[in-house]
Design an enzyme around this catalytic site. Sequence first.
Site, mmCIF file in Angstrom:
data_model
loop_
_atom_site.group_PDB
_atom_site.id
_atom_site.type_symbol
_atom_site.label_atom_id
_atom_site.label_comp_id
_atom_site.label_asym_id
_atom_site.label_seq_id
_atom_site.Cartn_x
_atom_site.Cartn_y
_atom_site.Cartn_z
ATOM 1 N N HIS A 117 3.814 -2.513 3.090
ATOM 2 C CA HIS A 117 3.859 -1.135 2.585
ATOM 3 C C HIS A 117 5.182 -0.892 1.861
ATOM 4 O O HIS A 117 6.229 -1.345 2.311
ATOM 5 C CB HIS A 117 3.717 -0.121 3.727
ATOM 6 C CG HIS A 117 2.405 -0.192 4.438
ATOM 7 N ND1 HIS A 117 2.164 -1.129 5.434
ATOM 8 C CD2 HIS A 117 1.262 0.531 4.299
ATOM 9 C CE1 HIS A 117 0.922 -0.977 5.886
ATOM 10 N NE2 HIS A 117 0.355 0.031 5.221
ATOM 11 N N HIS A 177 -5.591 9.692 -0.255
ATOM 12 C CA HIS A 177 -5.573 8.833 0.927
ATOM 13 C C HIS A 177 -6.440 9.366 2.076
ATOM 14 O O HIS A 177 -6.029 9.365 3.241
ATOM 15 C CB HIS A 177 -4.134 8.637 1.423
ATOM 16 C CG HIS A 177 -3.942 7.396 2.242
ATOM 17 N ND1 HIS A 177 -4.179 7.354 3.603
ATOM 18 C CD2 HIS A 177 -3.549 6.140 1.907
ATOM 19 C CE1 HIS A 177 -3.922 6.153 4.073
ATOM 20 N NE2 HIS A 177 -3.536 5.383 3.060
ATOM 21 N N ASP A 182 0.817 -1.212 0.000
ATOM 22 C CA ASP A 182 0.000 0.000 0.000
ATOM 23 C C ASP A 182 0.856 1.270 0.000
ATOM 24 O O ASP A 182 2.010 1.266 0.436
ATOM 25 C CB ASP A 182 -0.895 0.043 1.247
ATOM 26 C CG ASP A 182 -2.093 -0.872 1.111
ATOM 27 O OD1 ASP A 182 -2.140 -1.654 0.144
ATOM 28 O OD2 ASP A 182 -2.980 -0.813 1.984
ATOM 29 N N ASP A 183 0.218 2.347 -0.470
ATOM 30 C CA ASP A 183 0.668 3.738 -0.292
ATOM 31 C C ASP A 183 1.750 4.205 -1.254
ATOM 32 O O ASP A 183 2.186 5.350 -1.179
ATOM 33 C CB ASP A 183 1.162 3.994 1.144
ATOM 34 C CG ASP A 183 0.081 3.759 2.174
ATOM 35 O OD1 ASP A 183 -1.100 3.753 1.789
ATOM 36 O OD2 ASP A 183 0.432 3.584 3.355
#
Length: 709
Positions: free
Chosen positions: A232, A135, A80-81
């Site tokens: 992540h 986000h 993620d991210d």
Amino acid sequence: MVPLRLRRVLPLLVLGAMMAMLMLRGYVHSEILADHRVRPEAAADKVPKSVLQGGPVVDTRNGQRTSLDVPDHRIVLTFDDGPDPTWTPKVLDVLKKHHVHAVFFITGTMASRYPDLVERMVEEGHEIGLHTFNHPDLSYQSKKRIDWELTQNQLALAGAAGIRTSLFRPPYSSSADALDDASWPVTQYVGTRGYLTVFTTADSEDWRRPGVRQIIRNATPRGGKGAIVLMHDSGGDRHQTVQALDTYLPELRAKGYEFENLTEALKAPSAHTPVTGVDLWKGKAWVFLVEASDDVTGVLVVGLAVIGVLVFARFGLMLLLSAIHTRRTRRRGFVWGPDAPVTEPVSVLVPAYNEAKCIENTVRSLIESEHPIEILVIDDGSSDGTARIVEDLRLPGVRVVRQLNAGKPAALNRGIANARHDLIVMMDGDTVFEPSTVRELVQPFADPRVGAVAGNAKVGNKDTLIGAWQHIEYVMGFNLDRRMYDVLRCMPTIPGAVGAFRRTALERVGGMSDDTLAEDTDITMAMHRDGWHVVYAEKARAWTEAPESVQQLWSQRYRWCYGTMQAIWKHRRALVESGPSGRFGRVGLPLVSLFMVVAPLLAPLIDLFLVYGLLFGPTGETVAAWFGVLAVQAGCAAYAFVLDRERLTPLISLPLQQLLYRQLMYIVLLQSWITALTGGRLRWQKLRRKGQVAAPPGAQAATADAGAA
């Protein structure tokens, strides 16, 4: 050639474009429209039990409420991210090393900034999912904002890799059994938009950085079950994630697990759909603009640093060198040279074009001179009876020379040819001298090396707001500058309102030239190149009528700025010449270019970043920085006013001057640059005067007192 009207609009367009680039950069870096709220856990009585007790993939498309699970001994690695320029390449390298595919849930902000990494993910066989653009916690957002987050994320993906995706993971989500009454409506809504919502089975909690072995334990399924594992590749230091991944992959394979993309594990069609046509080009245009905004912002930040250095360097030099100049010229017994005092008569030239409202005041002020003078009014083809007004005065020592309209340089040259004396003072037809002005102005000629002298031009009509702002500018900028340039021996301009020349020096450089619109700057630079000293006589005060309307001020400053650039360009060969010309070229021209052209051109960056900081933060630091700069300017202005023995009252308007008047000057300079770069030719523009400066302030007060008596 760019049309004149377009050249007038271009400065505003340039400033608008710079602000737009800053806004885009702030938007993509989550400084604008970012929402960092996270909703606390809520009740889950409205979430179907089949979803809460089901698998990590929730399908709400076409009204469904279906949960899907990953088969046993299958692991779908998700990150993620990202993408992150530091950690994503390291993660991709480890995955490539072990021949593993994963799913990357990217944010639009990061994908827009690092499209090459998204492209690499797709090329190496990984699957892409959306993780919104900025986000935010979507449970706080409207449907319109959710659509916007998804659309912008898809736009960034299209621009980066030329695809769309049907996979989505909400920010701040975890496993499906954590859905509640706030987040479930979001899952339902994104399903109507064609997305599969992907939650997790095992959270590595790598964001906590608990250590490599703990990350591996957290990411390992129990009992051979299939799993969607959360890691992540962005959001902080991910070195433990990279180290754990390199150990985790072979260890889990040794236990019989296989790593697959989500659609591979579910035996479903690929989540990727190629984007073509207009949508593809919109995505590419978006990525291009984001890259441009980062590049432009980087340049602007460098420019801001440059202007900061230039501004404070100029302030420092002005304060230091003006103090040196003041101490030198005000010490007891100071004389300019061995021939002091200068008592020889002087010819005063007054070029005049349609100065009917001012010319009588100008000539009468000269008649009061304490120094022997002859006065030549050169009428440059006036149509308002200027010459007749002077002749009707029948004042002793005043001559009128008439010529067809040929411009100010030609009028001055005509005056030089008709002047009887070797010392020549030049002034404007809207200016008045004090009785001592000519005497003070010619004293530096006691030094035979001096070829020209700049006087102290002051604003006579300073009772209006625009007049007060120009008064501050004249006292602080022009006169502190002249003290500085005097010490450095590179005075750039003898003001047209009050300047003196040695006839010999004028003849050696060919007299006044019409090559530029700033003949005063042109002749001054020519004097330096010919080896003459140009100095500043602070006591030679002249009171001039400054423009009182924005249009008139614009016209004057536009001509000054453009003419100065013309003069710098005309004398550019001084940079490579030797002798006095080379000294001026390598000292004077760079200083004049930096402080009079480059620094003012970059100065709007201070205000652009001020606006940006006020709107999007950090507001406190931005306000403090701006007031810090203002305090330095106020200190320099107060020092200049004290040196010139002026009252400090006008400085009350200094903050407003910085916010309004300075912006106008920026746009004028920017338009001058555009005119020069686009091949425009600016004509001399006559300012309309009102004749409001009838006499020097001291003389006006004395007259008023006499009348009262």
